[in-house]
Design an enzyme around this catalytic site. Structure first.
Site, PDB file in Angstrom:
ATOM      1  N   THR A 194      92.891  38.180  69.437  1.00  0.00           N
ATOM      2  CA  THR A 194      93.985  37.059  69.685  1.00  0.00           C
ATOM      3  C   THR A 194      94.822  37.058  68.316  1.00  0.00           C
ATOM      4  OG1 THR A 194      92.529  36.196  71.223  1.00  0.00           O
ATOM      5  CG2 THR A 194      94.383  34.738  70.360  1.00  0.00           C
ATOM      6  N   THR A 196      97.202  36.120  73.127  1.00  0.00           N
ATOM      7  CA  THR A 196      96.277  37.354  73.098  1.00  0.00           C
ATOM      8  C   THR A 196      96.208  38.521  74.083  1.00  0.00           C
ATOM      9  OG1 THR A 196      93.845  37.353  73.249  1.00  0.00           O
ATOM     10  CG2 THR A 196      94.781  35.937  74.805  1.00  0.00           C
ATOM     11  N   SER A 211      89.849  29.945  75.147  1.00  0.00           N
ATOM     12  CA  SER A 211      89.265  29.257  74.060  1.00  0.00           C
ATOM     13  C   SER A 211      90.356  28.929  73.004  1.00  0.00           C
ATOM     14  CB  SER A 211      88.221  30.112  73.429  1.00  0.00           C
ATOM     15  OG  SER A 211      87.189  30.197  74.178  1.00  0.00           O
ATOM     16  N   GLY A 258      89.945  34.874  67.571  1.00  0.00           N
ATOM     17  CA  GLY A 258      88.321  34.915  67.316  1.00  0.00           C
ATOM     18  C   GLY A 258      87.887  34.624  68.505  1.00  0.00           C
TER      19      GLY A 258
END
Length: 565
Positions: free
Chosen positions: A374, A392, A446, A466
């Site tokens: 990402t 991402t 996320s 990440g």
């Protein structure tokens, strides 16, 4: 790092010109605007738009398209993401352009006759590709809040792809690694090659004519340049020829969504972040509430008590993420008000044992606690508008497949769905209902683009790539700035840890945590795993009294940097 400052205060003009050489351990200052991204060329593209009178939304759009050209491992038009936008009046909104499952998708699409994941198909191959959302998201943001013409914002990326740019060592090292992989991954075989058939070397010019053509169609036709016409037709043809299921109908039906942000608070600061299908905002605010309950500023940074408490907060945030969160258009009963409440944090905090690690139980999610790729960039402009945007392809270079006629790489975001219904394991596989595959459903994410305000003004604009570590990386950086009063570069570079409930292990950045602390944490029941780096943060802070922006990019980003004016 070399800097050159030029201030002409008699004219009321302040310019900062930077040559940024791979170091983020010093801050960069500006009065009129700033872009911090994973590639210094893309950052400059964004600042050039600001200088031409564009606002933060315009600069973000231009930067995002430029990253498709200069940072292909994560910058994308073949993926999706999220944007948080704070305007100069202090109002905040968000844009959700997360990828969607194709119409032909199903909850068991990745399983064999024995109910097991077949050939890693949720991560590898074209079944892993979600319907891309980036172009739709950027176009929607422009239609609602952009200032300059759309074509002007896409033009720099067209020129970068057509005329090329100088290959850096960081990109070259990645090119060599990727090109040595499975030759069946068609687009990657010659993706980084020049006219001589060899990988373009550092110092040489890398051109991408097929991508330039695709971007030109997007420049001319806006959203329809990607989701209709020849690009959409080629995507469908490529999918049919190579085992994918995305069709022109999937593309034409895709829509980005403007959503209300999630809002939390910490010691007088307001925190705005993404709502589901991003899980980042919920987890961030829940964990910050726990830190406020703990009065974290009274606990010494990097101490055993600090690491233990932060890890326990992460454990609880991720347990709730796994149990409750998914696409809000498919999950109408997510208990967001409860998860974000101070009362919920108080109850959670009462059950943290400061001398012993909790147990992550896949059968009970978070109930016992009740009673990598990402890229991110941050943008601010002279009027106080701010953008925090994370988008991402999932893995580095996504699924590593794509049509050479189009010149971009597809995501493998379908791997973010829960692949086996009802099966949650200690290894970290989640099987809860809210994030099972369904046609046109957005997979849980996320990504945690975040803006913190003070008295309605931007105070901190932050985010990171990440994977699942994103949430915790952003959480700790926000905590560093708000609770420990760290300047932005030090907050970014400070030691980070990561716990995601399952698997039950605590990752830490090696050489940044003392042996004595590690030993004590292990005796408390934590399983510690060293890693080299967690997150690649891009952040900006604002000092209202000085009317001064301060920015920094993570030193782990080889080509990243700040551009300011």
């Amino acid at each position: 790092m070399k800097k050159f400052y030029s201030f002409n205060r008699a004219l009321g003009i302040s310019l900062v010109f930077l040559i940024f050489f791979n170091s983020a351990k010093a801050q960069t200052y500006a009065e009129n605007g700033m872009v911090v991204s994973d590639n210094v060329i893309a950052s400059q593209v964004g600042v050039d738009i600001l200088k031409k009178g564009g606002n933060a939304v315009d600069a973000a759009i231009a930067t995002a398209f430029a990253l498709e050209v200069t940072h292909p491992e994560a910058g994308n038009i073949g993926g999706g993401g999220f944007m948080v936008f704070l305007n100069s009046a202090g109002d905040v909104t968000t844009f959700d352009f997360r990828e969607k499952a194709p119409l032909a998708a199903s909850p068991t699409m990745f399983l064999d006759e024995n109910g097991k994941i077949k050939d890693n198909s949720n991560h590898k191959g074209l079944l892993a590709v979600g319907v891309p959302g980036t172009v739709a998201g950027l176009y929607l943001a422009h239609q609602k809040y952009g200032k300059l013409p759309w074509a002007d914002l896409v033009k720099p990326s067209v020129e970068l792809a057509k005329k090329g740019f100088t290959m850096s060592w960081g990109l070259y090292n990645a090119a060599v690694s990727v090109s040595d992989r499975d030759p069946s991954e068609d687009i990657m075989k010659d993706y980084f090659h020049g006219e001589n058939g060899e990988i373009v070397k550092p110092g040489e010019t890398w051109k991408q004519p097929a991508l330039a053509k695709t971007l030109k169609l997007i420049q001319k036709h806006g959203r329809d340049g990607f989701y209709k016409g020849e690009v959409a037709q080629e995507i469908e043809d490529y999918m049919k020829a190579n085992g994918g299921i995305i069709t022109k109908e999937d593309l034409e039906k895709y829509e980005a969504v403007e959503r209300e942000p999630l809002k939390g608070s910490f010691n007088g600061y307001d925190i705005y972040s993404m709502p589901p299908p991003s899980s980042g905002g919920v987890a961030l605010i829940e964990m910050m509430n726990l830190m406020e309950e703990a009065n974290i500023s009274e606990i010494e940074f990097n101490s055993t008590a600090y690491v233990h408490l932060v890890a326990e907060a992460m454990r609880r945030g991720f347990a709730d993420r796994a149990e409750f969160l998914g696409d809000p258009d498919f999950n109408l009963d997510m208990p967001l008000d409860k998860l974000l409440s101070k009362d919920f944090a108080k109850k959670r905090f009462e059950n943290i044992n400061m001398k012993k690690a909790s147990i992550s139980d896949p059968a009970q999610y978070g109930h016992p606690y009740d009673g990598t790729n990402t890229t991110h960039f941050s943008v601010v402009d002279k009027d106080g508008n701010a953008i925090s945007m994370t988008y991402t392809l999932e893995n580095s270079y996504g699924v590593k497949m794509g049509s050479s006629k189009l010149g971009f790489i597809f995501n493998n975001e379908m791997g973010d769905f829960n692949p086996v219904p009802g099966e949650t394991t200690t290894t970290g596989q989640i099987g809860s209902n809210p994030n099972l595959v369904a046609p046109e459903k957005r997979m849980l994410s996320s990504m945690t683009p975040t803006i913190v305000t003070k008295d309605g003004k931007p105070y901190l604009v932050i985010g990171s790539p990440g994977g699942r570590t994103i949430i915790n990386t952003v959480f700790q950086t926000v905590l560093n700035v708000l609770a420990y009063d760290m300047r932005i570069d030090r907050a970014i570079e400070a030691m980070k840890i990561h716990h995601q409930w399952l698997p039950d292990r605590l990752l830490y950045e090696q050489n940044l945590l003392s042996p004595d602390t590690r030993d004590t944490l292990e005796k408390m029941g934590h399983t510690l795993i060293p890693t080299t780096n967690i997150g690649v943060l891009m952040g900006i802070t604002y000092d209202a009294s000085k009317k001064l922006y301060t920015g920094a990019s993570d030193s782990s980003s080889e080509d990243g940097g700040v551009r300011a004016y």
